[in-house]
Write an enzyme that holds these catalytic residues in place. Structure first.
Site, mmCIF file in Angstrom:
data_model
loop_
_atom_site.group_PDB
_atom_site.id
_atom_site.type_symbol
_atom_site.label_atom_id
_atom_site.label_comp_id
_atom_site.label_asym_id
_atom_site.label_seq_id
_atom_site.Cartn_x
_atom_site.Cartn_y
_atom_site.Cartn_z
ATOM 1 N N ASP A 1 0.866 -1.169 0.000
ATOM 2 C CA ASP A 1 0.000 0.000 0.000
ATOM 3 C C ASP A 1 0.910 1.229 0.000
ATOM 4 O O ASP A 1 1.396 1.629 -1.058
ATOM 5 C CB ASP A 1 -0.868 -0.118 1.268
ATOM 6 N N PHE B 1 -10.566 -0.494 -0.063
ATOM 7 C CA PHE B 1 -10.157 -1.362 1.025
ATOM 8 C C PHE B 1 -10.585 -2.802 0.748
ATOM 9 O O PHE B 1 -11.761 -3.112 0.616
ATOM 10 C CB PHE B 1 -10.678 -0.893 2.388
HETATM 11 P P1 IMP Z 1 1.943 -0.422 3.796
HETATM 12 O O1 IMP Z 1 3.027 -0.254 4.805
HETATM 13 O O2 IMP Z 1 1.074 0.814 3.755
HETATM 14 O O3 IMP Z 1 2.424 -0.799 2.429
HETATM 15 O O4 IMP Z 1 0.978 -1.531 4.377
HETATM 16 C C1 IMP Z 1 0.992 -2.816 3.945
HETATM 17 C C2 IMP Z 1 0.129 -3.678 4.839
HETATM 18 O O5 IMP Z 1 -1.104 -3.024 5.137
HETATM 19 C C3 IMP Z 1 -0.254 -4.947 4.125
HETATM 20 O O6 IMP Z 1 0.658 -5.963 4.392
HETATM 21 C C4 IMP Z 1 -1.618 -5.246 4.700
HETATM 22 O O7 IMP Z 1 -1.470 -6.016 5.881
HETATM 23 C C5 IMP Z 1 -2.193 -3.895 5.040
HETATM 24 N N1 IMP Z 1 -3.116 -3.422 3.990
HETATM 25 C C6 IMP Z 1 -2.897 -2.484 3.036
HETATM 26 N N2 IMP Z 1 -3.953 -2.312 2.254
HETATM 27 C C7 IMP Z 1 -4.890 -3.168 2.701
HETATM 28 C C8 IMP Z 1 -6.235 -3.477 2.263
HETATM 29 O O8 IMP Z 1 -6.810 -2.944 1.297
HETATM 30 N N3 IMP Z 1 -6.875 -4.435 3.000
HETATM 31 C C9 IMP Z 1 -6.305 -5.063 4.063
HETATM 32 N N4 IMP Z 1 -5.057 -4.821 4.485
HETATM 33 C C10 IMP Z 1 -4.362 -3.872 3.810
#
Ligand code: IMP
Ligand code: MG
Length: 178
Positions: free
Chosen positions: A102, A151
Protein backbone atom coordinates in the site's frame (compact mmCIF):
# COMPACT_ATOMS: atom_id res chain seq x y z
CA UNK A 1 -19.90 -12.22 6.06
CA UNK A 2 -20.42 -12.08 2.29
CA UNK A 3 -23.07 -9.39 2.64
CA UNK A 4 -20.31 -7.08 3.90
CA UNK A 5 -18.60 -7.32 0.50
CA UNK A 6 -19.40 -4.65 -2.10
CA UNK A 7 -17.92 -6.63 -4.98
CA UNK A 8 -15.57 -9.47 -5.72
CA UNK A 9 -12.40 -8.10 -7.31
CA UNK A 10 -10.48 -11.36 -7.80
CA UNK A 11 -12.11 -14.76 -7.62
CA UNK A 12 -10.44 -18.03 -6.65
CA UNK A 13 -9.73 -18.99 -10.24
CA UNK A 14 -7.99 -15.71 -11.12
CA UNK A 15 -5.91 -15.87 -7.96
CA UNK A 16 -4.87 -19.45 -8.54
CA UNK A 17 -3.91 -18.84 -12.20
CA UNK A 18 -1.72 -15.91 -11.20
CA UNK A 19 -0.02 -17.88 -8.44
CA UNK A 20 0.79 -20.67 -10.90
CA UNK A 21 2.52 -18.09 -13.13
CA UNK A 22 4.45 -16.60 -10.22
CA UNK A 23 5.46 -20.06 -8.97
CA UNK A 24 6.88 -21.09 -12.32
CA UNK A 25 8.81 -17.81 -12.73
CA UNK A 26 10.30 -18.19 -9.26
CA UNK A 27 11.15 -21.87 -9.82
CA UNK A 28 12.96 -20.93 -13.01
CA UNK A 29 14.80 -17.89 -11.59
CA UNK A 30 15.95 -19.58 -8.38
CA UNK A 31 17.06 -22.91 -9.82
CA UNK A 32 20.30 -23.95 -8.06
CA UNK A 33 19.97 -21.17 -5.43
CA UNK A 34 19.39 -21.38 -1.70
CA UNK A 35 15.82 -20.04 -1.68
CA UNK A 36 14.09 -18.96 1.53
CA UNK A 37 10.56 -17.56 1.40
CA UNK A 38 9.86 -15.14 4.23
CA UNK A 39 6.14 -14.57 4.74
CA UNK A 40 4.90 -11.42 6.42
CA UNK A 41 2.26 -12.48 8.94
CA UNK A 42 -0.61 -12.71 8.95
CA UNK A 43 -1.91 -11.42 5.64
CA UNK A 44 0.42 -13.52 3.50
CA UNK A 45 -0.47 -16.96 4.90
CA UNK A 46 -2.86 -18.06 2.15
CA UNK A 47 -0.67 -16.64 -0.60
CA UNK A 48 2.41 -18.25 0.96
CA UNK A 49 0.75 -21.67 1.19
CA UNK A 50 -0.56 -21.61 -2.38
CA UNK A 51 2.67 -20.17 -3.81
CA UNK A 52 4.79 -22.81 -2.07
CA UNK A 53 2.79 -25.54 -3.79
CA UNK A 54 3.62 -24.01 -7.18
CA UNK A 55 7.37 -23.85 -6.53
CA UNK A 56 9.07 -26.93 -7.92
CA UNK A 57 12.60 -26.39 -6.59
CA UNK A 58 13.84 -27.00 -3.01
CA UNK A 59 13.12 -24.08 -0.68
CA UNK A 60 12.64 -23.19 2.99
CA UNK A 61 10.08 -20.98 4.63
CA UNK A 62 10.13 -18.61 7.55
CA UNK A 63 7.83 -15.90 8.87
CA UNK A 64 8.07 -12.45 10.34
CA UNK A 65 5.34 -10.44 11.99
CA UNK A 66 5.32 -6.67 11.93
CA UNK A 67 2.70 -4.18 12.96
CA UNK A 68 1.83 -1.12 10.96
CA UNK A 69 -1.94 -0.88 10.87
CA UNK A 70 -3.64 -1.69 14.14
CA UNK A 71 -7.36 -1.78 13.49
CA UNK A 72 -7.54 1.22 11.21
CA UNK A 73 -7.50 1.20 7.41
CA UNK A 74 -4.61 3.61 6.82
CA UNK A 75 -0.94 3.12 7.60
CA UNK A 76 0.36 4.69 10.80
CA UNK A 77 3.89 4.89 9.40
CA UNK A 78 5.14 3.18 12.53
CA UNK A 79 6.59 -0.30 12.01
CA UNK A 80 7.32 -2.65 14.86
CA UNK A 81 8.77 -6.18 14.68
CA UNK A 82 6.53 -8.55 16.62
CA UNK A 83 8.16 -11.79 15.48
CA UNK A 84 11.64 -12.14 14.03
CA UNK A 85 12.99 -14.88 11.74
CA UNK A 86 13.61 -18.33 13.23
CA UNK A 87 16.67 -18.96 11.02
CA UNK A 88 19.77 -17.09 9.86
CA UNK A 89 19.52 -15.87 6.27
CA UNK A 90 23.17 -14.95 5.72
CA UNK A 91 24.21 -16.08 2.23
CA UNK A 92 20.67 -17.22 1.34
CA UNK A 93 18.44 -16.09 -1.49
CA UNK A 94 15.57 -14.45 0.32
CA UNK A 95 12.18 -13.77 -1.22
CA UNK A 96 9.82 -11.77 0.97
CA UNK A 97 6.20 -12.83 0.48
CA UNK A 98 3.67 -10.05 1.06
CA UNK A 99 -0.08 -9.89 0.54
CA UNK A 100 -0.42 -6.26 -0.49
CA UNK A 101 1.79 -3.20 -0.85
CA UNK A 102 0.00 0.00 0.00
CA UNK A 103 2.14 2.94 1.19
CA UNK A 104 5.19 0.67 1.01
CA UNK A 105 6.33 1.81 4.46
CA UNK A 106 6.15 -1.65 6.03
CA UNK A 107 8.19 -3.33 3.32
CA UNK A 108 10.70 -0.50 3.03
CA UNK A 109 11.49 -0.91 6.69
CA UNK A 110 11.52 -4.70 6.53
CA UNK A 111 13.84 -4.79 3.51
CA UNK A 112 16.37 -2.52 5.23
CA UNK A 113 16.21 -4.72 8.29
CA UNK A 114 16.68 -7.96 6.33
CA UNK A 115 19.51 -6.47 4.27
CA UNK A 116 21.41 -6.11 7.54
CA UNK A 117 21.30 -9.92 7.90
CA UNK A 118 23.50 -10.23 4.78
CA UNK A 119 21.46 -12.46 2.48
CA UNK A 120 23.01 -13.31 -0.90
CA UNK A 121 19.96 -11.75 -2.56
CA UNK A 122 16.78 -10.11 -1.34
CA UNK A 123 13.63 -9.66 -3.43
CA UNK A 124 9.88 -9.24 -2.98
CA UNK A 125 6.90 -11.17 -4.30
CA UNK A 126 3.55 -9.54 -3.63
CA UNK A 127 0.10 -10.63 -4.69
CA UNK A 128 -1.46 -7.17 -4.78
CA UNK A 129 -0.12 -3.68 -5.38
CA UNK A 130 -1.91 -0.37 -4.78
CA UNK A 131 0.46 1.90 -6.75
CA UNK A 132 -1.63 5.06 -6.23
CA UNK A 133 -0.90 5.08 -2.52
CA UNK A 134 2.85 4.51 -2.60
CA UNK A 135 4.90 6.72 -0.27
CA UNK A 136 8.14 4.73 -0.01
CA UNK A 137 9.95 3.58 -3.17
CA UNK A 138 10.55 -0.15 -3.27
CA UNK A 139 11.49 -2.50 -6.08
CA UNK A 140 9.12 -5.46 -6.42
CA UNK A 141 10.48 -8.34 -8.49
CA UNK A 142 7.27 -10.38 -8.75
CA UNK A 143 3.86 -8.77 -8.70
CA UNK A 144 0.46 -10.46 -8.97
CA UNK A 145 -2.15 -7.75 -9.62
CA UNK A 146 -2.31 -3.96 -9.52
CA UNK A 147 -5.47 -3.01 -7.65
CA UNK A 148 -7.43 0.23 -7.22
CA UNK A 149 -7.34 2.29 -4.04
CA UNK A 150 -10.18 0.53 -2.23
CA UNK A 151 -10.16 -1.36 1.02
CA UNK A 152 -9.83 -5.06 0.23
CA UNK A 153 -10.45 -8.14 2.34
CA UNK A 154 -10.26 -11.90 1.91
CA UNK A 155 -7.62 -14.43 0.95
CA UNK A 156 -5.61 -13.46 4.03
CA UNK A 157 -6.44 -9.74 4.00
CA UNK A 158 -8.33 -8.51 7.02
CA UNK A 159 -10.31 -5.68 8.44
CA UNK A 160 -9.89 -5.70 12.24
CA UNK A 161 -8.65 -9.33 11.98
CA UNK A 162 -11.79 -10.55 10.23
CA UNK A 163 -12.59 -11.68 6.65
CA UNK A 164 -9.19 -13.39 6.18
CA UNK A 165 -10.98 -16.68 5.54
CA UNK A 166 -12.88 -15.52 2.46
CA UNK A 167 -11.52 -17.55 -0.48
CA UNK A 168 -11.68 -14.54 -2.86
CA UNK A 169 -10.49 -10.90 -2.67
CA UNK A 170 -13.32 -8.42 -2.37
CA UNK A 171 -14.00 -4.75 -1.70
CA UNK A 172 -15.31 -4.16 1.81
CA UNK A 173 -18.48 -2.05 2.01
CA UNK A 174 -17.63 1.40 3.31
CA UNK A 175 -20.31 1.38 5.99
CA UNK A 176 -18.44 -1.46 7.72
CA UNK A 177 -15.35 0.63 8.46
CA UNK A 178 -16.55 4.25 8.29
P1 IMP B 1 1.94 -0.42 3.80
O1 IMP B 1 3.03 -0.25 4.80
O2 IMP B 1 1.07 0.81 3.75
O3 IMP B 1 2.42 -0.80 2.43
O4 IMP B 1 0.98 -1.53 4.38
C1 IMP B 1 0.99 -2.82 3.94
C2 IMP B 1 0.13 -3.68 4.84
O5 IMP B 1 -1.10 -3.02 5.14
C3 IMP B 1 -0.25 -4.95 4.12
O6 IMP B 1 0.66 -5.96 4.39
C4 IMP B 1 -1.62 -5.25 4.70
O7 IMP B 1 -1.47 -6.02 5.88
C5 IMP B 1 -2.19 -3.90 5.04
N1 IMP B 1 -3.12 -3.42 3.99
C6 IMP B 1 -2.90 -2.48 3.04
N2 IMP B 1 -3.95 -2.31 2.25
C7 IMP B 1 -4.89 -3.17 2.70
C8 IMP B 1 -6.23 -3.48 2.26
O8 IMP B 1 -6.81 -2.94 1.30
N3 IMP B 1 -6.87 -4.43 3.00
C9 IMP B 1 -6.30 -5.06 4.06
N4 IMP B 1 -5.06 -4.82 4.49
C10 IMP B 1 -4.36 -3.87 3.81
MG1 MG C 1 0.61 -7.63 5.57
Amino acid sequence: MRDHIKKILLDEEKISEKIKELGSLISRDYEGKDLVLVGVLKGSVMFMADLLKEITIPCCMDFMAVSSYGNSTTSSGVVRILKDLDFEIEGKDVLVVEDIIDSGITLKYLMEYLKGRKPNSLEIVCLLDKPERRKAEIGVKYKGFSVPDEFLVGYGLDYAEKYRNLPFIGVLKEEIYK
